[in-house]
Design an enzyme around this catalytic site. Structure first.
Site, PDB file in Angstrom:
ATOM      1  N   GLU A  39      61.358   6.721  10.579  1.00 46.23           N
ATOM      2  CA  GLU A  39      62.437   7.704  10.579  1.00 46.23           C
ATOM      3  C   GLU A  39      63.795   7.061  10.842  1.00 46.23           C
ATOM      4  O   GLU A  39      64.797   7.413  10.215  1.00 46.23           O
ATOM      5  CB  GLU A  39      62.175   8.788  11.629  1.00 46.23           C
ATOM      6  CG  GLU A  39      60.898   9.597  11.413  1.00 46.23           C
ATOM      7  CD  GLU A  39      59.644   8.909  11.926  1.00 46.23           C
ATOM      8  OE1 GLU A  39      59.763   7.831  12.553  1.00 46.23           O
ATOM      9  OE2 GLU A  39      58.538   9.445  11.706  1.00 46.23           O
ATOM     10  N   GLY A  80      70.209  -9.422  18.982  1.00 46.61           N
ATOM     11  CA  GLY A  80      70.119  -8.022  19.407  1.00 46.61           C
ATOM     12  C   GLY A  80      69.569  -7.156  18.288  1.00 46.61           C
ATOM     13  O   GLY A  80      68.653  -6.354  18.493  1.00 46.61           O
ATOM     14  N   HIS A  98      79.775 -14.169  25.653  1.00 42.54           N
ATOM     15  CA  HIS A  98      79.305 -13.113  24.747  1.00 42.54           C
ATOM     16  C   HIS A  98      80.212 -11.898  24.764  1.00 42.54           C
ATOM     17  O   HIS A  98      80.766 -11.510  23.743  1.00 42.54           O
ATOM     18  CB  HIS A  98      77.868 -12.713  25.105  1.00 42.54           C
ATOM     19  CG  HIS A  98      77.350 -11.573  24.273  1.00 42.54           C
ATOM     20  ND1 HIS A  98      77.679 -10.270  24.514  1.00 42.54           N
ATOM     21  CD2 HIS A  98      76.532 -11.554  23.199  1.00 42.54           C
ATOM     22  CE1 HIS A  98      77.100  -9.495  23.610  1.00 42.54           C
ATOM     23  NE2 HIS A  98      76.385 -10.250  22.810  1.00 42.54           N
ATOM     24  N   ASN A 126      71.662 -17.638  17.880  1.00 44.28           N
ATOM     25  CA  ASN A 126      72.432 -18.364  18.907  1.00 44.28           C
ATOM     26  C   ASN A 126      71.769 -18.308  20.285  1.00 44.28           C
ATOM     27  O   ASN A 126      72.327 -18.813  21.260  1.00 44.28           O
ATOM     28  CB  ASN A 126      73.892 -17.888  18.964  1.00 44.28           C
ATOM     29  CG  ASN A 126      74.021 -16.447  19.420  1.00 44.28           C
ATOM     30  OD1 ASN A 126      73.175 -15.919  20.140  1.00 44.28           O
ATOM     31  ND2 ASN A 126      75.083 -15.793  19.013  1.00 44.28           N
ATOM     32  N   HIS A 140      84.384  -9.258  22.295  1.00 40.93           N
ATOM     33  CA  HIS A 140      83.305 -10.233  22.236  1.00 40.93           C
ATOM     34  C   HIS A 140      83.730 -11.432  21.401  1.00 40.93           C
ATOM     35  O   HIS A 140      83.549 -11.442  20.186  1.00 40.93           O
ATOM     36  CB  HIS A 140      82.061  -9.593  21.601  1.00 40.93           C
ATOM     37  CG  HIS A 140      81.505  -8.436  22.365  1.00 40.93           C
ATOM     38  ND1 HIS A 140      82.104  -7.204  22.384  1.00 40.93           N
ATOM     39  CD2 HIS A 140      80.386  -8.332  23.132  1.00 40.93           C
ATOM     40  CE1 HIS A 140      81.381  -6.379  23.139  1.00 40.93           C
ATOM     41  NE2 HIS A 140      80.341  -7.031  23.596  1.00 40.93           N
ATOM     42  N   HIS A 190      55.079  18.088  18.833  1.00 37.47           N
ATOM     43  CA  HIS A 190      55.718  18.177  17.525  1.00 37.47           C
ATOM     44  C   HIS A 190      56.668  19.367  17.400  1.00 37.47           C
ATOM     45  O   HIS A 190      57.263  19.551  16.338  1.00 37.47           O
ATOM     46  CB  HIS A 190      54.652  18.280  16.427  1.00 37.47           C
ATOM     47  CG  HIS A 190      53.914  16.998  16.157  1.00 37.47           C
ATOM     48  ND1 HIS A 190      53.280  16.286  17.143  1.00 37.47           N
ATOM     49  CD2 HIS A 190      53.732  16.285  15.016  1.00 37.47           C
ATOM     50  CE1 HIS A 190      52.731  15.191  16.611  1.00 37.47           C
ATOM     51  NE2 HIS A 190      52.991  15.171  15.333  1.00 37.47           N
TER      52      HIS A 190
END
Lengths: 693, 693
Positions: B427, B168, B273, B197, B38, B489
């Site tokens: 979390e 991001g 990118h 950017n 990148h 849960h």
């Protein structure tokens, strides 16, 4: 008793009666009976819920599936006794006995609301932040469905989505992601009520949560409102919701400041959040609200009458709507047919003929590209398919060429009728939104990210499975085969994780036909979500593959008489295993059969004779997959995998580094054959007893 | 060439020279050579990084471990060539050859920065949002360590934490959670630079991300600043960072607007990118910045000179600091000893004697309470242990009685020296912050949530493992044994998930001694994180358990001569299996041995003879655990588990529903014995070849 006085002074009599008189007892009683549960939020939220349900929401308890009903999501799902009490009062099939069975095995009133268990529950919530993102998905689905089906004079779809969320949801990242998305999308049909009670399990939220929530929502582009006294100011709640409805180009959030456990001696403290009221406190609440403290689970008839009146209005609204739909049917027969077909959950007749088929002479193609080819072929035939990606469109290959983005038309970037959602780098919200989309009933969501980052969405993916929705995760770059991005992006544990998740199909296709099979299975499984694990790198088209074979979840891709072993594999390693079989024969005179298992879950549902024909008794089996071996023991005696992190480099080099070559596989195959020489071998599919599934 | 002119007009010459002359070529060359990577972010961020590193940061490339160095985190880790280039220029042991080996197998310059691979990389980043939360952890660790060790005249610890993040990261929920936490905690030592950017992989961020980021950070309580032209305005960048440093009671975020791929023909577009520059474009960049376009990987000597000068200043600063530390040693010998011990990573001599030991006559206790007892016993002996919870303090039992919260003293809620962190319902950020805490070097983080919600943190937990930090996840309510909260849960897939994760120890202790063993193992494993899966319900103290046996990961808890089978189990099911063994003997005359495997990963490292003594050849084995059976095939021939979701109800009822009773286990045990009657049985631990680990 000042709170009571204030309450009386400020409330409409009718509302007072209901919120004071009806809600607290069932929920107080139920949580006390179960000696478990969360009375605080239901008690604090009773006035808000009363106003919302009675003054605004359209629904018909006699038909919880009416598609144009307003949707309600209780994102702080631990407060579900509020929802159960409402459902009971309005005449949904939730009885007082059901309320008494709160949190008991096999009741329809479990500890957190589950959409597939209880009529009137839209989405499964409890894990914090999920419901909020589901609500965003429901609102997107509404906006999209309205844009597709509404016609002049036919406002077929115009429902709102209402969501209550608490401080816990507000702290969760998934809700932040979803809120940012909803603000961007200008979802005016979404109205959220933030239960600002300043209490979470650790007590006062000031120990961890001192941000300005409304300012944050403003930053996301939301319309914000406040109700200073959510315990008494029922007209204020009503006015705020009314104002929110009038703002059409922004989602609205209403901060309703409440006292948790309102009426309890412990009101306003953490003590009433997650613990049932003590017996004397329950009596105290009942007395305070004008009840006989010695009686339990008693609802006065006038309360039922009032709620049933509202329910009857809802039924009448649905009847009107049904008449409208009939007119629509004659004026727009094609649209009507599409609409009703979608609601039935069935795909268009013969759609599967569009799935691409491949033969060995076809070029080698990455399965992410093969997936794109499927989308290109089917998107016109299955108009309810909504694709999208968490900012990896070009890498996930999730967007067909002619796709239009789902965007507010004012942005000039797309249309409400657009079928491609730009989720941004928000994997968790994407999955939560997909769950909401799927729950709406008129669309099938597919969303892309790298397989490794499906883990970011694990909380919501779990709820796709638990709530039995048809959501399709397009998970590309599925292994060390992604190469240079390296260990931070190379899944090792991910497939084991999701293979262990009940009611989730994990597909890892080996070629084009298997990719088509994966889509066939994902799209026809109405109550099971799927993860499609797809490669970055090219895969050859196998000789023996077909859609028909692959949809059995596992099949023989290379058969051989008098074989010495079976090699079982998935995805990109299948063709490598076929090469290894050739190498074994040529160099070592060892005969290997090769089996492809693109989907454990589907293979497991095949009859035993078939499964044993694929992985037979008599010879040992070896699994080959370039990630954690955990779970492959079900299908093989020995496992060749990667129980360590990967490496950054060109993918062929990475495969070589870890010995995933025909030679490397052959070495393990020979070791396996030797190890089982002279030992009677039973197929690993032969088991002593049936698992609990 | 207007950009260049603007650049020249606005920049300090020296800075211009460096940012124009040195950064682009190595990173342009390296990404082009690897044909991967990148280049965009590194090119756009070169001016910002140049100013930050040269004008502000204190560090010594000759000793990357100097504890009072300023920390730098590149949260947008895909831009790591920026970091590698900086490390090279400053004289860290990162050579031009290392840069040339960018993204090659076994290089120290992998596709995303990995802390354990490359000197000078503080934390492993790339998965978006992680680095940002690590930075919050590093800043907390600094504030805490300073509060504990600084004395009048001895500002031993006063480093800053700097973090660069992109769009991001800004979209990821984990970063939102961490930012809210940092704002609450008023971390003035944290300065983040937001690379605004406007480009992510899907192109212009306006397709998905139109919120007002700075306003959001203001809502969190941050100090916000902007630099309008991050491509040229180097004095502006400098002034902003300076101002940020002056605000001591808030974290600062500086929005630096840059052009991605600055200098490329594709600058400002998504095309730069994630793809390397085309050859002619690379030449274009070099020409533009005054380089010979035909030469590659050339850094002018004057650039090295300038950067090495800064490096030498850093070395001198460390020397000064070392002198200060020596004085500190004589004035505060006890504190100095504690400080240096912590830095060595070693625990205080004999600490393990404090671990509680139990005998069968001791009361049955939930393992979450047993965990609390361990914390009560050791917290004074291991002062570097920082506990906390994601808003489940009373449920996770993570807080010792005398604990002081880590809070800004001005809040009146705690102290900077406090050792209990209120993470809020966050979390994922908790785990990311724990990774940062552990990376700092002076503290050991432990953080609690329900086991089921460790999945929310999966992205960060994975990086605990990959980056080899000592982080301890206290994961309570570990199964259907949590009862009433129900399927939303109750973990089913969670242990399989984390058992498949390399370099992660998953402990599921069966009683008090095993809980102590879990802590022993977690605290002494300096490069491996742990998840401690703990019960809500009470567990009896086993007859045969001991810390010494349990730290082997698996051992015999009930032996028997002439046994018919071995039952292997973990946690709450071990005592149930012992009951089942009695039942089997009494009712069916079947003799069962029982084995406890509290930790797969540790058991797997024991020598084979020992392992085979635990699960021997000759008799079949049956595993019993109330969740997914995936993975138990490694230790057993047959598996009794739960490959479906659980149920809401009192836990004993739930166990009964799924047949997890002595009778239910016995039924499977008998089926197992029958199935293997007359068949020669090899222990499942006997394998044909060694796995890649």
């Amino acid at each position: 008793m000042p709170p009571l006085l204030t309450f009386l002074n400020h409330c409409v009599f009718e509302a007072t009666l209901l919120t004071r008189v009806s809600f607290p007892p069932p929920q107080v009683d139920a949580t006390t009976k179960a000696n478990s549960g969360h009375p605080g939020a239901p008690m604090g939220l009773a006035p808000t819920a009363h106003v919302l349900f009675n003054k605004f929401m359209n629904f018909n308890p006699k038909n919880p599936d009416w598609v144009n009903r307003d949707r309600f999501v209780l994102s702080n799902g631990h407060g579900c006794m509020l929802q159960y009490a409402l459902l009971h009062l309005f005449g949904y099939p939730v009885s007082l006995d059901d309320l008494k069975n709160f949190r008991q095995v096999d009741s329809i009133t479990p500890g957190h609301p589950e959409a597939h268990d209880t009529p009137g529950i839209e989405v499964t919530t409890g894990p914090l932040g999920q419901g909020f993102s589901n609500a965003v998905g429901l609102a997107i689905a509404q906006a999209h469905t309205a844009a597709v089906f509404n016609k002049p004079g036919f406002n077929l779809i115009d429902n709102y989505t209402y969501c209550i969320f608490g401080d816990g949801c507000a702290m969760e990242g998934i809700a932040s992601e979803a809120a940012s998305t909803a603000g961007h999308l200008q979802l005016g049909n979404l109205i959220c009520l933030y239960d600002d009670n300043h209490i979470s399990i650790d007590g006062d939220t000031n120990v961890a949560f001192t941000e300005d929530v409304l300012k944050r929502f403003e930053a996301y582009g939301w319309h914000t409102l406040t109700v200073g006294d959510g315990n008494h100011d029922l007209p204020g709640i009503e006015a705020a919701i009314q104002k929110a409805k009038e703002v059409k180009d922004k989602p609205s959030v209403i901060k309703v400041t409440t006292i948790i456990g309102f009426g309890s001696k412990l009101q306003g403290t953490g003590g009433v959040h997650g613990n049932p009221l003590k017996a004397d406190d329950g009596k105290n609440v009942k007395s305070l609200f004008g009840f006989d403290p010695e009686q339990s689970f008693v609802v006065p008839q006038q309360v039922y009458d009032l709620y049933h009146k509202k329910a009857a209005e809802g039924a009448a609204k649905e009847q009107e709507w049904n008449a409208l739909l009939q007119q629509y049917a004659s004026k727009y027969p094609a649209e009507h047919a599409d609409f009703t077909r979608r609601l039935s959950g069935k795909l268009p007749e013969g759609w599967e003929k569009a799935l691409p088929r491949y033969s060995p002479s076809d070029a080698a193609v990455a399965s992410r590209k093969l997936s794109e080819s499927v989308l290109e072929k089917i998107h016109n035939i299955i108009p309810e398919l909504l694709s999208g990606s968490a900012d990896l469109t070009g890498s996930n290959n999730t967007r067909w060429k002619e796709a239009v983005d789902f965007q507010p038309p004012s942005t000039g970037l797309g249309e409400w009728s657009g079928r491609y959602i730009r989720y941004g780098v928000r994997e968790h919200a994407m999955a939560g939104i997909m769950n909401g989309l799927a729950a709406y009933g008129t669309v099938i969501p597919a969303g892309g990210t790298f397989l490794n980052f499906v883990s970011y969405a694990a909380g919501a993916v779990r709820l796709s499975a638990l709530s039995q929705v048809r959501a399709i995760y397009i998970a590309t770059h599925d292994s060390i085969g992604l190469g240079e991005d390296g260990p931070t992006h190379q899944p090792i544990e991910t497939l084991a994780h999701f293979r262990a998740l009940p009611n989730m199909m994990v597909w890892r296709p080996a070629d084009g036909n298997e990719t088509s099979a994966a889509y066939y299975s994902a799209l026809t499984s109405r109550h099971t979500p799927s993860i499609l694990a797809l490669t970055r790198q090219n895969l050859p088209q196998l000789e023996a593959s077909s859609i028909e074979k692959a949809i059995r979840g596992g099949y023989v891709v290379l058969d051989a008489a008098n074989a010495n072993l079976t090699i079982v594999s998935s995805g990109s390693e299948v063709s490598l295993c076929i090469d290894a079989a050739k190498y074994l024969k040529e160099k070592h005179n060892v005969v290997a059969r090769v089996v492809s298992i693109p989907c454990f879950e589907v293979f497991d549902t095949q009859d035993k004779d078939y499964r044993l024909s694929v992985i037979p008794d008599g010879i040992p089996s070896l699994s080959v997959e370039v990630m954690s071996t955990l779970g492959w023991e079900r299908y093989s005696h020995e496992q060749f995998g990667l129980n360590r992190f990967g490496a950054s480099g060109p993918y062929k080099e990475v495969y070589k580094k870890f010995d995933f070559t025909p030679e490397g596989i052959s070495k393990r195959a020979i070791a396996t054959v030797d190890f089982y020489k002279g030992v009677p071998v039973r197929s690993p599919l032969n088991r002593a007893f049936q698992q609990i599934i």
